[in-house]
Scaffold this motif. Structure first.
Motif, mmCIF file in Angstrom:
data_model
loop_
_atom_site.group_PDB
_atom_site.id
_atom_site.type_symbol
_atom_site.label_atom_id
_atom_site.label_comp_id
_atom_site.label_asym_id
_atom_site.label_seq_id
_atom_site.Cartn_x
_atom_site.Cartn_y
_atom_site.Cartn_z
ATOM 1 N N ARG A 158 0.805 -1.215 0.000
ATOM 2 C CA ARG A 158 0.000 0.000 0.000
ATOM 3 C C ARG A 158 0.845 1.275 0.000
ATOM 4 N NH1 ARG A 158 -5.485 -0.761 1.796
ATOM 5 N NH2 ARG A 158 -5.960 -2.992 1.960
ATOM 6 N N SER A 159 1.968 1.271 0.694
ATOM 7 C CA SER A 159 2.769 2.491 0.830
ATOM 8 C C SER A 159 4.011 2.432 -0.052
ATOM 9 C CB SER A 159 3.195 2.688 2.285
ATOM 10 O OG SER A 159 4.170 1.734 2.659
ATOM 11 N N GLU A 160 4.459 3.601 -0.487
ATOM 12 C CA GLU A 160 5.681 3.678 -1.287
ATOM 13 C C GLU A 160 6.888 3.183 -0.487
ATOM 14 O OE1 GLU A 160 6.063 4.313 -4.346
ATOM 15 O OE2 GLU A 160 4.207 5.310 -4.991
ATOM 16 N N GLY A 197 -8.173 -2.147 -4.584
ATOM 17 C CA GLY A 197 -7.470 -1.367 -3.572
ATOM 18 C C GLY A 197 -6.464 -0.406 -4.191
ATOM 19 N N HIS A 198 -6.035 0.551 -3.416
ATOM 20 C CA HIS A 198 -5.040 1.529 -3.859
ATOM 21 C C HIS A 198 -3.666 1.051 -3.385
ATOM 22 C CE1 HIS A 198 -8.136 4.267 -5.217
ATOM 23 N NE2 HIS A 198 -8.752 4.099 -4.067
ATOM 24 N N PHE A 199 -2.901 0.459 -4.300
ATOM 25 C CA PHE A 199 -1.595 -0.089 -3.970
ATOM 26 C C PHE A 199 -0.506 0.698 -4.684
ATOM 27 C CE2 PHE A 199 -4.434 -3.734 -3.288
ATOM 28 C CZ PHE A 199 -4.046 -4.105 -1.994
ATOM 29 N N ALA A 200 0.599 0.899 -3.971
ATOM 30 C CA ALA A 200 1.738 1.595 -4.574
ATOM 31 C C ALA A 200 2.463 0.713 -5.577
ATOM 32 C CB ALA A 200 2.708 2.043 -3.480
ATOM 33 N N GLY A 201 2.377 -0.586 -5.371
ATOM 34 C CA GLY A 201 3.035 -1.512 -6.271
ATOM 35 C C GLY A 201 3.000 -2.919 -5.720
ATOM 36 N N ALA A 202 3.631 -3.834 -6.437
ATOM 37 C CA ALA A 202 3.588 -5.240 -6.043
ATOM 38 C C ALA A 202 4.802 -5.966 -6.585
ATOM 39 C CB ALA A 202 2.309 -5.902 -6.551
ATOM 40 N N VAL A 203 5.112 -7.083 -5.959
ATOM 41 C CA VAL A 203 6.112 -8.019 -6.462
ATOM 42 C C VAL A 203 5.370 -9.283 -6.887
ATOM 43 C CG1 VAL A 203 8.193 -9.339 -5.971
ATOM 44 C CG2 VAL A 203 7.838 -7.127 -4.845
ATOM 45 N N HIS A 204 5.520 -9.639 -8.157
ATOM 46 C CA HIS A 204 4.909 -10.860 -8.680
ATOM 47 C C HIS A 204 6.001 -11.920 -8.752
ATOM 48 C CE1 HIS A 204 2.487 -12.972 -12.131
ATOM 49 N NE2 HIS A 204 2.671 -13.734 -11.078
ATOM 50 N N TRP A 205 5.929 -12.902 -7.852
ATOM 51 C CA TRP A 205 6.900 -13.998 -7.822
ATOM 52 C C TRP A 205 6.488 -15.030 -8.854
ATOM 53 C CZ3 TRP A 205 11.061 -12.753 -5.173
ATOM 54 C CH2 TRP A 205 10.934 -11.827 -4.129
ATOM 55 N N LEU A 206 7.352 -15.326 -9.804
ATOM 56 C CA LEU A 206 6.981 -16.114 -10.975
ATOM 57 C C LEU A 206 7.287 -17.605 -10.850
ATOM 58 C CD1 LEU A 206 8.339 -13.608 -13.651
ATOM 59 C CD2 LEU A 206 5.968 -13.853 -12.879
ATOM 60 N N ASP A 207 8.247 -17.980 -10.005
ATOM 61 C CA ASP A 207 8.677 -19.379 -9.939
ATOM 62 C C ASP A 207 7.744 -20.298 -9.156
ATOM 63 O OD1 ASP A 207 11.174 -19.248 -11.438
ATOM 64 O OD2 ASP A 207 11.869 -17.964 -9.811
ATOM 65 N N PRO A 208 7.082 -19.838 -8.098
ATOM 66 C CA PRO A 208 6.225 -20.762 -7.337
ATOM 67 C C PRO A 208 5.055 -21.268 -8.173
ATOM 68 C CG PRO A 208 6.726 -18.799 -6.050
ATOM 69 C CD PRO A 208 7.173 -18.512 -7.449
ATOM 70 N N ALA A 209 4.618 -22.470 -7.838
ATOM 71 C CA ALA A 209 3.360 -23.003 -8.358
ATOM 72 C C ALA A 209 2.293 -22.839 -7.279
ATOM 73 C CB ALA A 209 3.509 -24.473 -8.733
ATOM 74 N N THR A 210 1.044 -22.887 -7.669
ATOM 75 C CA THR A 210 -0.051 -22.793 -6.711
ATOM 76 C C THR A 210 -1.034 -23.934 -6.947
ATOM 77 O OG1 THR A 210 -1.398 -21.320 -8.098
ATOM 78 C CG2 THR A 210 0.176 -20.284 -6.598
#
Length: 428
Positions: A158-160, A197-210
């Protein structure tokens, strides 16, 4: 745990033998049973419930290839103060339980120093690196390759300030070859169009499976075990006894004996090792989840963690699973799903949610050791007894890799990883 069991009852006269008894039919126990079976061992898998119905049922469904750094004790003063006053949904504790868990927390804090955390990361890396590939192999053998979704998961900030720290932490993993995308608000919106929601940004982790149904996946693995000739019986593992150099348990109306036994009971493993005189600092971190229907045509494409509010939303078979952080309380105390009630309004503010699928949240218990490594290996003072528990937050992630490692140790193969960091002897 008597060495002299006394006369046999009529039921106990119905006896069957196996090479190995595996106690616990969660992801760890089922994986151990499968890997032993592959190596020619006759295995009986024993649990009081059906496979995958305890701790393995209630996780976030992540096969967490990206978690190469264990979850350590926080060092930031502001975070510690927030936790100490029970003002965070990340961590909650029962005041009456706090004196009992303080020694464990103190050791956890010591083990979370930067030097020791780096050592723990190096020790856990061989298991983490094999997490997705070992699951992929078992899913293929079980005929359920569709269970794995290779879309990764998202940490949203949420925060920078928090996002800047997250970017720095992600870049620190570049040496491990971990793949990730750093997303600004518009990029996050493109990947999750219904996230409001109002998010400053995100990290998308690509290697894990779900996995959309972790308990169902464990049941699939258990079905593979039975198709290959394995036996699953209902029984109370606490009845395990040593008899004439073998291990014995009364279950499902008969006495089952084997030359070896594996304790894979997760948070209930103390029912075996304590009566045998082992002192292991196993603690339990409780957690909760509830499924909620998405509203209208809303779709969640990835599991999303709202980091600063302390919860995760995951698209599951039964709906959107809202999972909570950690609760420190006695394992068998009554449920107190305060964290669900704390976080649900925040979840509804960022994603369109309808009614709860189940009104009573599910509660589970994570078996945790303060040095952030599981115990995988022999019980030092009891021949033929093996331990496989204490995987902290990564039971689902590490189940098949653990099963392979322990089976290799038990059958005299060269282990794919050095088992020394997971030895019980580190606790004396």
């Amino acid at each position: 745990m008597s060495q002299s069991p006394g006369p046999l009852s009529p039921l106990e006269n119905q006896q069957s033998d196996a090479d190995v008894l595996v106690l616990g039919a969660g992801i760890i126990g089922v994986s151990v049973a499968l890997h032993l079976q592959k190596r020619g061992k006759s295995v009986v898998l024993i649990d009081r419930r059906a496979p995958g119905e305890e701790t393995s049922y209630g996780n976030a469904g992540l096969i967490e290839r990206a978690s190469v750094i264990p979850y350590g004790f926080p060092r930031e003063i502001a975070t510690l103060l927030k936790y100490a006053t029970n003002r965070s949904a990340d961590v909650r504790f029962h005041w009456t339980f706090l004196p009992k868990v303080l020694p464990w927390l103190a050791r956890f804090w010591l083990e979370s120093s930067s030097r020791r955390l780096r050592r723990a990361a190096a020790d856990m890396l061989p298991l983490i690196e094999r997490s997705v590939t070992e699951h992929t192999a078992l899913m293929s053998e079980a005929g359920v390759p569709h269970r794995a979704r290779r879309t990764g998961w998202v940490e949203a900030y949420r925060s920078e300030k928090a996002f800047a720290a997250a970017k720095q932490a992600a870049r620190a993993l570049d040496a491990f070859g971990i793949r990730y995308d750093l997303l600004g608000p518009q990029e996050l919106s493109a990947r999750e169009p219904h996230l409001t929601g109002h998010f400053a940004g995100a990290v998308h982790w690509l290697d894990p499976a779900t996995v959309a149904d972790p308990g169902g996946l464990v049941a699939d693995y258990a079905a593979l075990f039975t198709r290959r000739g394995g036996t699953i019986v209902r029984g109370d593992a606490a009845g395990l006894e040593a008899q004439a150099g073998r291990w014995s348990l009364l279950a499902d109306g008969r006495r089952i004996t084997a030359g070896e036994a594996v304790v894979a009971l997760g948070p209930w493993s103390d029912t075996i090792y304590k009566p045998l005189g082992y002192r292991i600092p196993l603690a339990v971190k409780r957690g909760y989840h509830v499924h909620i229907e998405p509203a209208g045509d809303a779709v969640l494409n990835h599991p999303v963690v709202d980091v600063e509010r302390g919860y995760l939303l995951a698209p599951m078979t039964r709906g959107i699973r809202l999972t909570t952080g950690i609760e420190f309380a006695a394992r068998d105390d009554a449920a107190s799903p305060v964290q669900v009630d704390q976080t649900e309004p925040h979840a509804r503010a960022i994603f369109p949610l309808g009614r709860r699928v189940e009104q009573t949240p599910w509660m589970g218990a994570r078996p945790c050791l303060p040095d952030m490594r599981p115990i995988i290996g022999p019980a030092p003072r009891h021949k033929g007894l093996w331990f496989a528990f204490g995987h902290n937050h990564h039971g689902l992630t590490l189940g098949p890799a653990t099963g392979r490692l322990l089976a290799e140790m038990m059958t005299g193969e060269t282990p794919f990883a050095d088992p020394a960091p997971y030895a019980m002897s580190r606790f004396g």
